[in-house]
Motif scaffolding. Sequence first.
Motif, mmCIF file in Angstrom:
data_model
loop_
_atom_site.group_PDB
_atom_site.id
_atom_site.type_symbol
_atom_site.label_atom_id
_atom_site.label_comp_id
_atom_site.label_asym_id
_atom_site.label_seq_id
_atom_site.Cartn_x
_atom_site.Cartn_y
_atom_site.Cartn_z
ATOM 1 N N ARG A 26 0.832 -1.211 0.000
ATOM 2 C CA ARG A 26 0.000 0.000 0.000
ATOM 3 C C ARG A 26 0.859 1.251 0.000
ATOM 4 O O ARG A 26 0.559 2.233 -0.691
ATOM 5 N N GLN A 33 -5.816 -6.808 -4.582
ATOM 6 C CA GLN A 33 -6.990 -7.670 -4.632
ATOM 7 C C GLN A 33 -6.565 -9.087 -4.276
ATOM 8 O O GLN A 33 -5.363 -9.402 -4.230
ATOM 9 N N LYS A 44 -12.668 -14.618 5.235
ATOM 10 C CA LYS A 44 -12.985 -13.678 6.313
ATOM 11 C C LYS A 44 -11.763 -12.832 6.681
ATOM 12 O O LYS A 44 -11.876 -11.628 6.924
ATOM 13 N N GLU A 47 -11.344 -10.222 3.850
ATOM 14 C CA GLU A 47 -12.429 -9.249 3.816
ATOM 15 C C GLU A 47 -12.390 -8.325 5.031
ATOM 16 O O GLU A 47 -12.791 -7.160 4.945
ATOM 17 N N ASP A 48 -11.888 -8.822 6.160
ATOM 18 C CA ASP A 48 -11.719 -7.970 7.332
ATOM 19 C C ASP A 48 -10.687 -6.869 7.084
ATOM 20 O O ASP A 48 -10.699 -5.828 7.758
ATOM 21 N N GLU A 49 -9.787 -7.104 6.120
ATOM 22 C CA GLU A 49 -8.779 -6.106 5.759
ATOM 23 C C GLU A 49 -9.297 -5.122 4.702
ATOM 24 O O GLU A 49 -8.539 -4.276 4.224
ATOM 25 N N LYS A 50 -10.588 -5.243 4.349
ATOM 26 C CA LYS A 50 -11.218 -4.349 3.361
ATOM 27 C C LYS A 50 -10.545 -4.442 1.994
ATOM 28 O O LYS A 50 -10.373 -3.448 1.288
ATOM 29 N N ILE A 51 -10.163 -5.653 1.626
ATOM 30 C CA ILE A 51 -9.542 -5.904 0.324
ATOM 31 C C ILE A 51 -10.548 -6.610 -0.568
ATOM 32 O O ILE A 51 -11.250 -7.530 -0.124
ATOM 33 N N LYS A 52 -10.628 -6.199 -1.816
ATOM 34 C CA LYS A 52 -11.558 -6.804 -2.767
ATOM 35 C C LYS A 52 -11.227 -8.279 -2.940
ATOM 36 O O LYS A 52 -10.090 -8.649 -3.243
ATOM 37 N N TYR A 53 -12.246 -9.114 -2.749
ATOM 38 C CA TYR A 53 -12.046 -10.562 -2.729
ATOM 39 C C TYR A 53 -12.813 -11.215 -3.866
ATOM 40 O O TYR A 53 -14.007 -10.958 -4.058
#
Length: 354
Positions: A26, A33, A44, A47-53
């Motif tokens: 970053r 992604q 999970k 997605e908890d890291e706010k990364i497009k999955y």
Amino acid sequence: MKKIILTGGGSAGHVTPNLALIPKLRDLGYEIQYIGSENGIERKIIEDEKIKYHAISSGKLRRYFDIKNFTDPFKVIRGIFQAVLIIRREKPNIVFSKGGFVSVPVVIAAHFNRVPVIIHESDMTPGLANKISLPYCTRICVTFPESLKSMKGHNAVLTGTPIRQELLDGSRIIGRRICGFTNEKPILLVIGGSLGSRFINNVVRNSLNELLKVFNIVHICGRGNMDKALEVRKGYVQFEYLNKELSHVMNAADIVVSRAGANVIFELLALKKPNLLIPLSRASSRGDQILNAASFEKSGYSMVLQEEKMTQKVFLDKIEELYKSREKYINNMMASPARHGTTKIVHLIEKYRN
């Protein structure tokens, strides 16, 4: 903007090294992604890291007979087609794979799309997923110097393993608070891996009466492995899994009992935690943990106890010996030349991206 797709799954060990890379990526301006399985543990966490999955079909790769061996190859093929379309649409500059069965379709799809691929192997010998992926990768990063000998001709480079900065920044005080320990007994941390270890769980729980005379015990026992009958035991706390809290709990520990997966043992090395390693036996694994443990034992970083030699008395004797000689192990780890591989791996990503 530069774009990278990360992949890896099946256990937390195939995800946490990716997490270690994210802050530096970053900082360098990468859009990040992730491609993983539909229901794997990685979903999970990422997605908890706010990364497009992106979820794809994945079949487990097995070295043993199972009826699913006849159907899972079709899941892998479907996953390849799904990954090809995702990579073609998202147009990443590079793919980084941490292994695990979900990574194989992604690596192959990246190769078909002419996207550079760097893969990382934590253990001394490559797992089946990484073995399959080798012909399709640009470089393979390895953790142990011994691995370079078996990787000749595969563009291998020694990088070590990435360690999350937040793990190093954990607080002993917060860790004790999370566990609810109020006395000054030393803390024994038990880690059976992200999926837990019934073998280690049983050994520890059968030894609680003796262990609790000396230690407070925090036991990460794996999903579905909690024993509610033990929740009333003073000085014993159990968790299925820890994520953000793990750095604090690991920093609070005085000694550790663990499996011998490469990620966790290098984390213990980075934190200078005296440890007793109980590697998975060859009867239930390909033997990689036995090799990992032997390397750390030879370097003086770990004490090792094989499953086949386990008895309750032997286990308790080893714990007592480890605690009494903990300073020796701490000094050996302080003198270790090993450094986490985050910087080296990010440098390779920058070097080989399109």
